[in-house]
Design an enzyme around this catalytic site. Structure first.
Site, PDB file in Angstrom:
ATOM      1  N   MET A   1       0.848  -1.201   0.000  1.00  0.00           N
ATOM      2  CA  MET A   1       0.000   0.000   0.000  1.00  0.00           C
ATOM      3  C   MET A   1       0.883   1.250   0.000  1.00  0.00           C
ATOM      4  SD  MET A   1      -2.820  -1.185   2.804  1.00  0.00           S
ATOM      5  CE  MET A   1      -3.686  -2.743   2.609  1.00  0.00           C
TER       6      MET A   1
ATOM      7  N   ASP B   1     -10.737 -11.115  -1.987  1.00  0.00           N
ATOM      8  CA  ASP B   1      -9.858 -10.424  -1.044  1.00  0.00           C
ATOM      9  C   ASP B   1     -10.635  -9.422  -0.194  1.00  0.00           C
ATOM     10  OD1 ASP B   1      -6.766  -8.499  -1.422  1.00  0.00           O
ATOM     11  OD2 ASP B   1      -7.681  -9.548   0.255  1.00  0.00           O
TER      12      ASP B   1
END
Ligand code: DX5
Ligand code: ZN
Length: 230
Positions: A41, A177
């Protein structure tokens, strides 16, 4: 070419102990994890920051199964080579991360990794219609990306079924996910999914000192998923 569509459990180390990644990776693999899901991220594409290529290279020393690297970053093309060099077996990029996803998938395959494309909850299944010959996996986000422990978004089940129909007998995995638990795993498998990412549902209640709990959690998800296969 056909692929092995047996159920795979891919624990996300975003829910692991951040002071013990090596031991945590070894523990989940010893307790039955099929793949290790690594959430990258950038604090721009998603409101959280995690792992650069050096961290992923360090994880690679402990991963003996499949290192499934999920890039929640934008722009993404400039980093593909670095995550491939760090040892990613699969690199998944978000279709929303830039305007040239077809080229991004080409670049991932050229790096030697298998190519995955991820769809956020607001992105329709049809968005991958012209990518089906460029990808090895489609990752359906069942939460808005950025954090573990979020609530499963049930509207995505319809998208999974649409993707399964679009894929036909192409060698493409469907990975789910976000918010995968013993309750939601059967729903997504019944709709056509074969790879289940699970962070909080695998790591909850366990630790490197109590890894048996990871095994119990993995087995519970696998059983719930298997029951949905009939
Ligand atoms: C979210 C990540 C997911 C997350 C899954 O942005 O891509 O992989 O870590 O965590 P759970 O299973 O707890 O939703
Ligand atoms: Zn992920």
């Amino acid at each position: 070419m056909t692929i092995d569509r047996s159920i795979k459990i891919a624990p996300s180390i975003l829910s692991a102990d951040f002071a013990n990644f090596g031991a945590e990776i070894r523990a989940i693999e010893a307790e039955g994890a099929d793949w290790v899901h690594v959430d990258v991220m950038d604090g721009h594409f998603v409101p959280n920051l995690t792992f650069g290529p050096p961290a992923v290279a360090a994880f690679r020393k402990h991963v003996t199964t499949v290192m499934d690297v999920h890039l929640m970053i934008a722009p993404v093309d400039a980093y593909i080579e670095a995550y491939a060099a760090a040892g990613a077996d699969i690199i998944t990029a978000h279709i929303e991360a830039g305007p040239h996803t077809h080229r991004t998938m080409q670049a991932i395959r050229a790096s030697g990794a298998k190519a995955g494309v991820a769809l956020n909850p607001g992105t329709p299944a049809e968005a991958v219609e012209y990518l089906l010959d460029m990808v090895d996996m489609i990752c359906v986000m069942t939460v808005n990306p950025g954090f573990g422990g979020q609530k499963f978004i049930h509207s995505q089940i319809d998208k999974i079924a649409k993707l399964r129909a679009m894929i036909g007998d192409r060698p493409i995995h469907i990975e789910i996910d976000g918010g995968v638990t013993v309750e939601t795993a059967p729903l997504v498998v019944a709709a056509g999914a074969d790879v289940l990412v699970a962070g909080s549902a695998v790591f909850k209640g366990g630790s490197v000192d109590a890894p048996g709990v990871y095994g119990e959690n993995i087995r519970a998800i696998r059983k719930a998923a298997g029951d949905a296969r009939g």
